[in-house]
Design an enzyme around this catalytic site. Structure first.
Site, PDB file in Angstrom:
ATOM      1  N   GLU A 254      -1.936  -1.835   3.408  1.00  0.00           N
ATOM      2  CA  GLU A 254      -0.925  -0.827   3.147  1.00  0.00           C
ATOM      3  C   GLU A 254       0.184  -1.337   2.210  1.00  0.00           C
ATOM      4  O   GLU A 254       0.786  -2.394   2.454  1.00  0.00           O
ATOM      5  CB  GLU A 254      -0.327  -0.363   4.488  1.00  0.00           C
ATOM      6  CG  GLU A 254       0.744   0.695   4.392  1.00  0.00           C
ATOM      7  CD  GLU A 254       0.284   1.963   3.721  1.00  0.00           C
ATOM      8  OE1 GLU A 254      -0.801   2.466   4.033  1.00  0.00           O
ATOM      9  OE2 GLU A 254       1.019   2.467   2.847  1.00  0.00           O
ATOM     10  N   THR A 298      -2.630   6.631   0.405  1.00  0.00           N
ATOM     11  CA  THR A 298      -3.775   5.870   0.939  1.00  0.00           C
ATOM     12  C   THR A 298      -5.071   6.648   0.758  1.00  0.00           C
ATOM     13  O   THR A 298      -6.104   6.082   0.370  1.00  0.00           O
ATOM     14  CB  THR A 298      -3.602   5.579   2.439  1.00  0.00           C
ATOM     15  OG1 THR A 298      -2.287   5.114   2.672  1.00  0.00           O
ATOM     16  CG2 THR A 298      -4.598   4.544   2.909  1.00  0.00           C
ATOM     17  N   HIS A 413       4.478  -0.208   6.009  1.00  0.00           N
ATOM     18  CA  HIS A 413       4.633   1.134   5.440  1.00  0.00           C
ATOM     19  C   HIS A 413       6.113   1.465   5.331  1.00  0.00           C
ATOM     20  O   HIS A 413       6.903   1.037   6.162  1.00  0.00           O
ATOM     21  CB  HIS A 413       3.930   2.151   6.344  1.00  0.00           C
ATOM     22  CG  HIS A 413       3.725   3.490   5.693  1.00  0.00           C
ATOM     23  ND1 HIS A 413       4.761   4.376   5.496  1.00  0.00           N
ATOM     24  CD2 HIS A 413       2.625   4.071   5.182  1.00  0.00           C
ATOM     25  CE1 HIS A 413       4.289   5.446   4.893  1.00  0.00           C
ATOM     26  NE2 HIS A 413       2.994   5.294   4.686  1.00  0.00           N
ATOM     27  N   ASP A 472      -3.500  -0.597  -1.290  1.00  0.00           N
ATOM     28  CA  ASP A 472      -3.863   0.814  -1.499  1.00  0.00           C
ATOM     29  C   ASP A 472      -3.047   1.481  -2.605  1.00  0.00           C
ATOM     30  O   ASP A 472      -3.553   2.267  -3.385  1.00  0.00           O
ATOM     31  CB  ASP A 472      -3.799   1.621  -0.188  1.00  0.00           C
ATOM     32  CG  ASP A 472      -2.428   1.645   0.469  1.00  0.00           C
ATOM     33  OD1 ASP A 472      -1.541   0.882   0.043  1.00  0.00           O
ATOM     34  OD2 ASP A 472      -2.252   2.431   1.424  1.00  0.00           O
ATOM     35  N   HIS A 473      -1.748   1.147  -2.670  1.00  0.00           N
ATOM     36  CA  HIS A 473      -0.867   1.758  -3.675  1.00  0.00           C
ATOM     37  C   HIS A 473       0.467   1.051  -3.608  1.00  0.00           C
ATOM     38  O   HIS A 473       0.678   0.222  -2.720  1.00  0.00           O
ATOM     39  CB  HIS A 473      -0.686   3.256  -3.404  1.00  0.00           C
ATOM     40  CG  HIS A 473      -0.296   3.551  -1.986  1.00  0.00           C
ATOM     41  ND1 HIS A 473       0.975   3.317  -1.515  1.00  0.00           N
ATOM     42  CD2 HIS A 473      -1.012   3.982  -0.923  1.00  0.00           C
ATOM     43  CE1 HIS A 473       1.023   3.612  -0.232  1.00  0.00           C
ATOM     44  NE2 HIS A 473      -0.173   4.013   0.161  1.00  0.00           N
TER      45      HIS A 473
HETATM   46  C1  GP9 Z   1      -1.436   6.872   7.412  1.00  0.00           C
HETATM   47  C2  GP9 Z   1      -1.622   5.885   6.350  1.00  0.00           C
HETATM   48  C3  GP9 Z   1      -0.388   5.656   5.551  1.00  0.00           C
HETATM   49  O1  GP9 Z   1      -2.598   7.170   8.092  1.00  0.00           O
HETATM   50  O2  GP9 Z   1      -2.655   6.264   5.539  1.00  0.00           O
HETATM   51  O3  GP9 Z   1       0.013   6.749   4.849  1.00  0.00           O
HETATM   52  P1  GP9 Z   1       0.275   6.750   3.272  1.00  0.00           P
HETATM   53  O4  GP9 Z   1       0.393   5.364   2.784  1.00  0.00           O
HETATM   54  O5  GP9 Z   1      -0.885   7.443   2.687  1.00  0.00           O
HETATM   55  O6  GP9 Z   1       1.542   7.507   3.104  1.00  0.00           O
HETATM   56 MN    MN Z   2      -0.780   3.782   2.189  1.00  0.00          MN
END
Ligand code: GP9
Ligand code: MN
Length: 652
Positions: A254, A298, A413, A472-473
């Site tokens: 994440e 994500t 996150h 992921d980003h």
């Molecule tokens: C939540 C996870 C995080 O299930 O995918 O959310 P995102 O990074 O997509 O905001």
């Molecule tokens: Mn994410």
């Protein structure tokens, strides 16, 4: 005009002024970049033009109470719309789109992060509404108007003239504004939030109708493009089958960005474990690997990885097109005897994962309910990464092998407020509490992944597996550029830097491989599917549709398209219409407003002579084709099985 019976100041004028002013204040709060005085002027004018456009409609109501009611409710709806956009912008640095609105379940799941996005002083943003509401109720007699037909027409004509003037200025400032739809910020800056939303609705209906009218005739052109531009490059023979029959453990890490790798904060390494992997003989580390996600975060990165298609420029494709036909990795490798699973300790419906995983053919999804989640082992969005991995081991142990499993971490996150007891390093010290908290949160994830490696070894799963770790980003948005510049020791974050910050780490760890190295060639999430399938020794169907190349191939496409139409090529980086030298970060040629991007259909605009122009053309085309596939649900017209079957027959 001459004979208009004029009450002192009619409410629709007052409402226009108050609401226009409020909107302008909110515009400033968005923190959009203003480049020149013309933009400044347009930004100032457009809220009033839009407000007048709406409130002036009230003069058509003959009944006074109706006039007042109309103004009142328009002010209410408008206020909610403006405020919702502000809150949304604080989180995503972007404006709401219609598909986003249908992601209500996600919005409510945002929970704790949403609260951090609301400010006490926001209440002042409703002051205009209170005044309008009050006046409309108490001053009805003096504030209504009784225009004759000509007066009504005049008011209407005025609104249209103002609107035309606004559009004219906008067109001067940003030619082809409406065809370059995916720059939402330009739209809002130039024609205002209201007109942007109208545009968005029109755009949405257009794409919806695309599915209805698609019939598969679009495919040959797309396939020809892919044959000539993507499939011309051969997969790496060396890496072909290195992971054959092995388990795949894919960790979607994440919000981790590459700038933390091999970097320090307060004199300490941020990610000691991942850093060690960059030197590891069994690991390939890709240092110029870009995330290509859009609004779906994500889920967009998952979409890229499984399909080698681009996510959409608006909305999350998991949501908007979760029922489409796909040909993702899970479906392909299922035929080769793989069991496929996703493990993620969050609500199954978040990002419509449960729906989309069905479409992708994932065998088993371990969601939040599969885990023991308590207040003690949770933080932020839910179960912390360490207990998450720990509790996942029994599931892995019980899985039929070989398996393809994806782990999606959660602790690192936004808003990155890791409890102190879980933090091994100090927070950074800057004006951005988001960036400050990011470092200990990233470190926590780094430790969780290290522990997981140990647990895999203990479980006897390690040797037979290939472990992929991919960011992921981005986690730190442009809103925190000041603090980011401070951390990186730069004067400012330029648009070029912004693109470079879109690099996320990718590690491919093959136990016992011994040939690991740092790979510097540009790469992107679009490349994951061909790369992993080649490592697994699995051929894609002859007529398979994908836009990425094997990352280990000697030769491959020399550009990475970002979802907003920017791109990175071997030599250049193109962003906001400026072409930069990728090595030096210097602009190659001054921006012209016609340059670069295209509309969502991939039709490129006029191209001045810039070394970026020919690449831009391909990028636009490619993004457009990918969109066409998704909007038209075109893969439903393909018969991949047949082709595979044919191949098999030929081989026999
Ligand atoms: C939540 C996870 C995080 O299930 O995918 O959310 P995102 O990074 O997509 O905001
Ligand atoms: Mn994410």
């Amino acid at each position: 005009m001459k004979k208009l019976k004029r009450p002192k100041i009619p409410l629709y004028i007052i409402a226009t002024l108050l609401f226009g002013l409020k909107t302008y204040v909110v515009y400033r709060m968005f923190g959009m970049e203003i480049e020149n005085s013309m933009q400044e002027l347009i930004l100032l004018i457009n809220p009033f033009v839009s407000a007048f456009l709406v409130f002036a409609l009230s003069v058509w109501f003959n009944k006074h109470s109706r006039q007042m009611k109309f103004i009142r409710y328009m002010a209410l709806i408008g206020s909610l719309l403006v405020y919702a956009n502000l809150v949304f912008y604080r989180q995503f640095s972007d404006f709401i789109t219609i598909p986003q609105l249908f992601m209500g379940s996600n919005m409510s799941d945002l929970g704790s992060s949403i609260l951090t996005l609301l400010q006490p002083y926001d209440i002042l943003l409703f002051a205009d509404l209170v005044i309008i509401w009050y006046l409309s109720k108490k001053r009805q007699e003096t504030m209504t108007v009784d225009y004759p037909k000509s007066g009504k027409m005049f008011a209407m004509a005025m609104s249209l003239v103002l609107l035309a003037g606004n559009f004219f200025l906008a067109e001067m400032e940003r030619p082809q504004l409406f065809t370059r739809g995916f720059d939402r910020e330009y739209l809002v800056k130039n024609v205002g939030l209201l007109n942007y939303h109208v545009y968005d609705i029109v755009q949405h209906s257009k794409t919806e109708s695309q599915r209805v009218f698609a019939d598969g005739n679009e495919l040959p052109e797309i396939q020809e493009y892919i044959d000539e531009n993507v499939k011309v490059y051969e997969n790496s023979e060396e890496m072909h089958g290195v992971a054959e029959d092995k388990n795949v453990i894919f960790i979607s890490a994440e919000s981790i960005q590459s700038f933390v790798i091999n970097n320090n904060v307060n004199g300490e390494e941020v990610t000691p474990f991942l850093n060690s992997l960059t030197q590891d003989e069994d690991t390939y580390y890709f240092e110029n690997f870009y995330e290509q996600t859009g609004q779906g975060n994500t889920s967009d990165s998952e979409f890229l990885v499984e399909n080698s298609l681009y996510p959409l420029s608006r909305g999350a494709v998991f949501f908007t097109h979760g029922g489409n036909e796909y040909q993702g990795i899970p479906e392909i490798i299922d035929d080769e005897g793989y069991h496929t699973a996703v493990l993620h300790a969050n609500n199954k419906s978040f990002w419509n994962r449960d729906g989309m995983y069905n479409s992708l053919g994932v065998d088993k999804f371990y969601g939040e309910k599969a885990y023991e989640v308590t207040p003690e082992n949770s933080a932020g969005w839910g179960l912390k990464d360490k207990p998450f991995f720990e509790q996942s081991i029994p599931y892995l142990n019980s899985m039929e092998q070989p398996f393809y499993s994806k782990f999606i971490t959660l602790t690192n996150h936004f808003p990155f407020d890791l409890p102190e007891k879980d933090a091994s390093i100090e927070r950074y010290d800057s004006s951005s509490s988001t960036l400050n908290g990011y470092f200990p949160a990233v470190r926590y994830m780094d430790e969780a992944i290290e522990d997981f490696f140990g647990q895999l070894k203990d479980a006897g799963l390690y040797e037979d597996s290939v472990i992929v770790i991919m960011g992921d980003h981005i986690g730190i948005s442009a809103n925190h550029n000041k603090a980011m510049a401070q951390y990186l020791g730069k004067e400012e974050i330029t648009p070029y830097d912004q693109v470079q910050l879109q690099r996320v780490p990718l590690f491919i760890h093959i136990p016992g491989h011994g040939e690991g190295e740092v790979k510097s060639k540009i790469a992107g999430q679009i490349d994951m599917k061909p790369t992993m399938l080649n490592m697994l020794g699995i051929e894609q169907p002859e007529n398979g549709i994908y836009f990425g190349n094997d990352l280990f191939a000697e030769e491959r496409k020399d550009y990475i398209a970002l979802r907003n139409g920017d791109f990175v090529s071997d030599n250049y980086i193109s962003t906001s219409g400026v072409c930069y030298n990728r090595e030096t970060g210097e602009p190659v040629e001054q921006s012209t407003s016609e340059e670069g991007s295209s509309d969502a259909n991939g039709e490129s605009q006029s191209q001045p002579a810039s070394p970026c122009a020919p690449i831009q053309k391909k990028v636009d085309k490619e993004l457009g084709y990918s969109d066409d596939i998704i909007y038209g649900d075109l893969l439903r017209f393909m018969d991949f099985e047949d082709e595979e079957g044919k191949e098999e027959e030929e081989n026999n």
